[in-house]
Design a protein around this motif. Structure first.
Motif, PDB file in Angstrom:
ATOM      1  N   PHE A  57       8.899 -81.674  31.693  1.00  0.00           N
ATOM      2  CA  PHE A  57       8.867 -82.797  32.633  1.00  0.00           C
ATOM      3  C   PHE A  57       9.679 -82.489  33.892  1.00  0.00           C
ATOM      4  N   GLN A  58       9.867 -81.215  34.198  1.00  0.00           N
ATOM      5  CA  GLN A  58      10.703 -80.878  35.351  1.00  0.00           C
ATOM      6  C   GLN A  58      10.031 -81.205  36.677  1.00  0.00           C
ATOM      7  N   HIS A  59       8.703 -81.305  36.708  1.00  0.00           N
ATOM      8  CA  HIS A  59       7.994 -81.636  37.938  1.00  0.00           C
ATOM      9  C   HIS A  59       7.740 -83.133  38.075  1.00  0.00           C
ATOM     10  N   PHE A  60       8.214 -83.937  37.138  1.00  0.00           N
ATOM     11  CA  PHE A  60       8.084 -85.376  37.247  1.00  0.00           C
ATOM     12  C   PHE A  60       9.272 -85.943  38.024  1.00  0.00           C
ATOM     13  N   LYS A  61       9.289 -87.231  38.180  1.00  0.00           N
ATOM     14  CA  LYS A  61      10.355 -87.905  38.903  1.00  0.00           C
ATOM     15  C   LYS A  61      11.673 -87.735  38.155  1.00  0.00           C
ATOM     16  N   PRO A  62      12.747 -87.320  38.836  1.00  0.00           N
ATOM     17  CA  PRO A  62      14.035 -87.110  38.138  1.00  0.00           C
ATOM     18  C   PRO A  62      14.564 -88.409  37.530  1.00  0.00           C
ATOM     19  N   GLY A  63      15.072 -88.294  36.315  1.00  0.00           N
ATOM     20  CA  GLY A  63      15.684 -89.431  35.642  1.00  0.00           C
ATOM     21  C   GLY A  63      14.734 -90.315  34.860  1.00  0.00           C
ATOM     22  N   HIS A  64      13.458 -89.921  34.757  1.00  0.00           N
ATOM     23  CA  HIS A  64      12.520 -90.778  34.031  1.00  0.00           C
ATOM     24  C   HIS A  64      12.719 -90.697  32.516  1.00  0.00           C
ATOM     25  N   LEU A  65      13.407 -89.646  32.025  1.00  0.00           N
ATOM     26  CA  LEU A  65      13.668 -89.534  30.588  1.00  0.00           C
ATOM     27  C   LEU A  65      15.015 -90.125  30.183  1.00  0.00           C
ATOM     28  N   THR A  66      15.841 -90.462  31.153  1.00  0.00           N
ATOM     29  CA  THR A  66      17.193 -90.930  30.838  1.00  0.00           C
ATOM     30  C   THR A  66      17.204 -92.200  30.004  1.00  0.00           C
ATOM     31  N   PRO A  67      16.387 -93.233  30.298  1.00  0.00           N
ATOM     32  CA  PRO A  67      16.445 -94.449  29.466  1.00  0.00           C
ATOM     33  C   PRO A  67      16.049 -94.225  28.012  1.00  0.00           C
ATOM     34  N   PHE A  68      15.233 -93.208  27.752  1.00  0.00           N
ATOM     35  CA  PHE A  68      14.748 -92.967  26.392  1.00  0.00           C
ATOM     36  C   PHE A  68      15.316 -91.690  25.792  1.00  0.00           C
ATOM     37  N   GLU A  69      16.378 -91.163  26.356  1.00  0.00           N
ATOM     38  CA  GLU A  69      16.919 -89.888  25.893  1.00  0.00           C
ATOM     39  C   GLU A  69      17.413 -89.936  24.447  1.00  0.00           C
ATOM     40  N   PRO A  70      18.158 -90.956  24.004  1.00  0.00           N
ATOM     41  CA  PRO A  70      18.578 -90.983  22.586  1.00  0.00           C
ATOM     42  C   PRO A  70      17.405 -91.011  21.617  1.00  0.00           C
ATOM     43  N   GLU A  71      16.358 -91.787  21.958  1.00  0.00           N
ATOM     44  CA  GLU A  71      15.195 -91.870  21.063  1.00  0.00           C
ATOM     45  C   GLU A  71      14.422 -90.554  21.023  1.00  0.00           C
ATOM     46  N   LEU A  72      14.294 -89.905  22.165  1.00  0.00           N
ATOM     47  CA  LEU A  72      13.576 -88.625  22.193  1.00  0.00           C
ATOM     48  C   LEU A  72      14.326 -87.557  21.411  1.00  0.00           C
ATOM     49  N   LYS A  73      15.650 -87.524  21.562  1.00  0.00           N
ATOM     50  CA  LYS A  73      16.435 -86.562  20.791  1.00  0.00           C
ATOM     51  C   LYS A  73      16.317 -86.835  19.292  1.00  0.00           C
ATOM     52  N   ALA A  74      16.349 -88.113  18.917  1.00  0.00           N
ATOM     53  CA  ALA A  74      16.208 -88.454  17.499  1.00  0.00           C
ATOM     54  C   ALA A  74      14.830 -88.049  16.974  1.00  0.00           C
ATOM     55  N   PHE A  75      13.791 -88.206  17.809  1.00  0.00           N
ATOM     56  CA  PHE A  75      12.437 -87.816  17.387  1.00  0.00           C
ATOM     57  C   PHE A  75      12.342 -86.307  17.177  1.00  0.00           C
ATOM     58  N   LEU A  76      12.914 -85.513  18.081  1.00  0.00           N
ATOM     59  CA  LEU A  76      12.889 -84.061  17.927  1.00  0.00           C
ATOM     60  C   LEU A  76      13.702 -83.616  16.709  1.00  0.00           C
ATOM     61  N   GLN A  77      14.841 -84.257  16.482  1.00  0.00           N
ATOM     62  CA  GLN A  77      15.638 -83.929  15.297  1.00  0.00           C
ATOM     63  C   GLN A  77      14.903 -84.317  14.021  1.00  0.00           C
ATOM     64  N   LEU A  78      14.132 -85.393  14.096  1.00  0.00           N
ATOM     65  CA  LEU A  78      13.346 -85.793  12.925  1.00  0.00           C
ATOM     66  C   LEU A  78      12.250 -84.778  12.618  1.00  0.00           C
ATOM     67  N   LEU A  79      11.649 -84.202  13.650  1.00  0.00           N
ATOM     68  CA  LEU A  79      10.654 -83.151  13.429  1.00  0.00           C
ATOM     69  C   LEU A  79      11.289 -81.925  12.790  1.00  0.00           C
ATOM     70  N   LEU A  80      12.464 -81.545  13.273  1.00  0.00           N
ATOM     71  CA  LEU A  80      13.155 -80.404  12.669  1.00  0.00           C
ATOM     72  C   LEU A  80      13.515 -80.693  11.220  1.00  0.00           C
ATOM     73  N   TRP A  81      13.953 -81.913  10.949  1.00  0.00           N
ATOM     74  CA  TRP A  81      14.289 -82.275   9.570  1.00  0.00           C
ATOM     75  C   TRP A  81      13.058 -82.221   8.672  1.00  0.00           C
ATOM     76  N   ARG A  82      11.912 -82.630   9.201  1.00  0.00           N
ATOM     77  CA  ARG A  82      10.684 -82.658   8.398  1.00  0.00           C
ATOM     78  C   ARG A  82      10.273 -81.265   7.928  1.00  0.00           C
ATOM     79  N   PHE A  83      10.425 -80.253   8.769  1.00  0.00           N
ATOM     80  CA  PHE A  83       9.973 -78.916   8.427  1.00  0.00           C
ATOM     81  C   PHE A  83      11.105 -78.008   7.943  1.00  0.00           C
TER      82      PHE A  83
END
Length: 322
Positions: A57-83
């Motif tokens: 998302f580096q070519h998108f508007k800066p800061g668009h991931l900031t409001p959802f950053e904790p949830e996105l990190k938790a989702f990626l960690q959940l994928l790692l936990w699954r496998f």
């Protein structure tokens, strides 16, 4: 080979079943440093996955991931936990170090993998705790001062401090006992064991002795090189192999006909002489004289006596003929 690797990742119980069949009656205890290294590898992997995700998302508007950053990190960690934990009872760092989790609540002597409840609770305690710590600030900040949620902030702060103290005490016990480095492992009753039996390794010191010898020799060279006058050595070698014979110091006309600097080999800029019959650029001879107080001519080996400009006699014969 690729399909076989995917099958090992997707399979939920195949890895644990294989570990149960290969488990030995006696389990070798895991070193403390190996358990801590596994945590460091897992942390590095999470940071790597997050950096790769944000680059999408580096070519998108800066800061668009900031409001959802904790949830996105938790989702990626959940994928790692699954496998990893859910399918193999081992994190990526543990798999690299030949370590896996064992159900320590089981009374069986052979290896018993983590139960499904332990795996789910592991995800809640690790992923849920990290998400709550990152999201708690925005949750409490948006609530009114007199609300119940804002008053619960003090309770959450107290519990957070209590857990940090408990984690410190648990880590001190881990350093002494060598088991349960985190509170999560102690609460769930899981501990790290080796995936395969460890064989006795023969350590040879020939390579270590060779490395120590070369390391000491390199330190000696680093200490010795600054003490060597490389400019003086270079000029001495040049004077030995390329002497210019037949020139005398008293012959001033010889210097006027030299068309190159004795140091840089180019046409002399602001030509100067040091007392011999060779010509030098002013900046070349001045900088070398400052760096080396015993500067000598690289052509004839004469030391610097006095730096003075060369007196040039220009004949205007062609101009007068025209």
């Amino acid at each position: 080979m690729h399909n076989r690797f995917l099958f090992m990742l997707v399979d939920d119980t195949g890895g644990d079943q294989r570990f149960m069949e290969d488990g030995s009656s006696t389990l070798t205890p895991v070193l403390r440093i190996s358990q801590l290294d596994a945590f460091e590898l897992d942390t590095a992997l999470e940071q790597l996955v997050w950096s790769q995700f944000t680059q999408c998302f580096q070519h998108f508007k800066p800061g668009h991931l900031t409001p959802f950053e904790p949830e996105l990190k938790a989702f990626l960690q959940l994928l790692l936990w699954r496998f990893t934990i859910y399918s193999q009872s081992a994190t990526v760092g543990q798999a690299l170090l030949n370590i896996r989790y064992k159900n320590d609540l089981s009374q069986a002597q052979k290896y018993q993998p983590m139960s499904r409840q332990q795996k789910l609770r592991y995800a809640v305690f690790n992923i849920g705790e990290k998400w709550l710590q990152e999201r708690s600030h925005s949750l409490f900040l948006s609530c009114p001062t007199e609300s119940v949620i804002h008053k619960a902030r003090h309770l959450f702060t107290f519990l957070n401090g209590f857990m940090k103290v408990a984690s410190l005490l648990n880590f001190l016990v881990f350093l002494q006992k060598g088991r349960f480095p985190t509170l999560t492992e102690r609460f769930l009753g899981v501990r790290a064991v080796f995936s395969r039996p460890q064989s006795v390794r023969e350590v040879g010191f020939e390579y270590m002795n060779r490395e120590l010898l070369w390391h000491g020799f390199a330190e000696f060279l680093i200490f010795l090189f600054p003490l060597i006058n490389t400019r003086k050595l270079k000029s001495s070698i040049c004077s030995l192999f390329s002497p210019l014979e037949g020139l005398r110091v008293s012959d001033a006309s010889q210097a006027a006909h030299c068309k190159e600097c004795a140091l840089c080999g180019e046409w002399p800029t602001m030509p100067h002489t040091i007392g011999c019959s060779h010509v030098f650029c002013y900046y070349c001879v001045k900088s070398n004289a400052i760096a080396d107080m015993y500067l000598a001519c690289p052509k004839c080996g004469m030391e610097v006596q006095k730096i003075e400009p060369v007196k040039l006699h220009i004949e205007m014969t062609e101009f007068h003929e025209r």
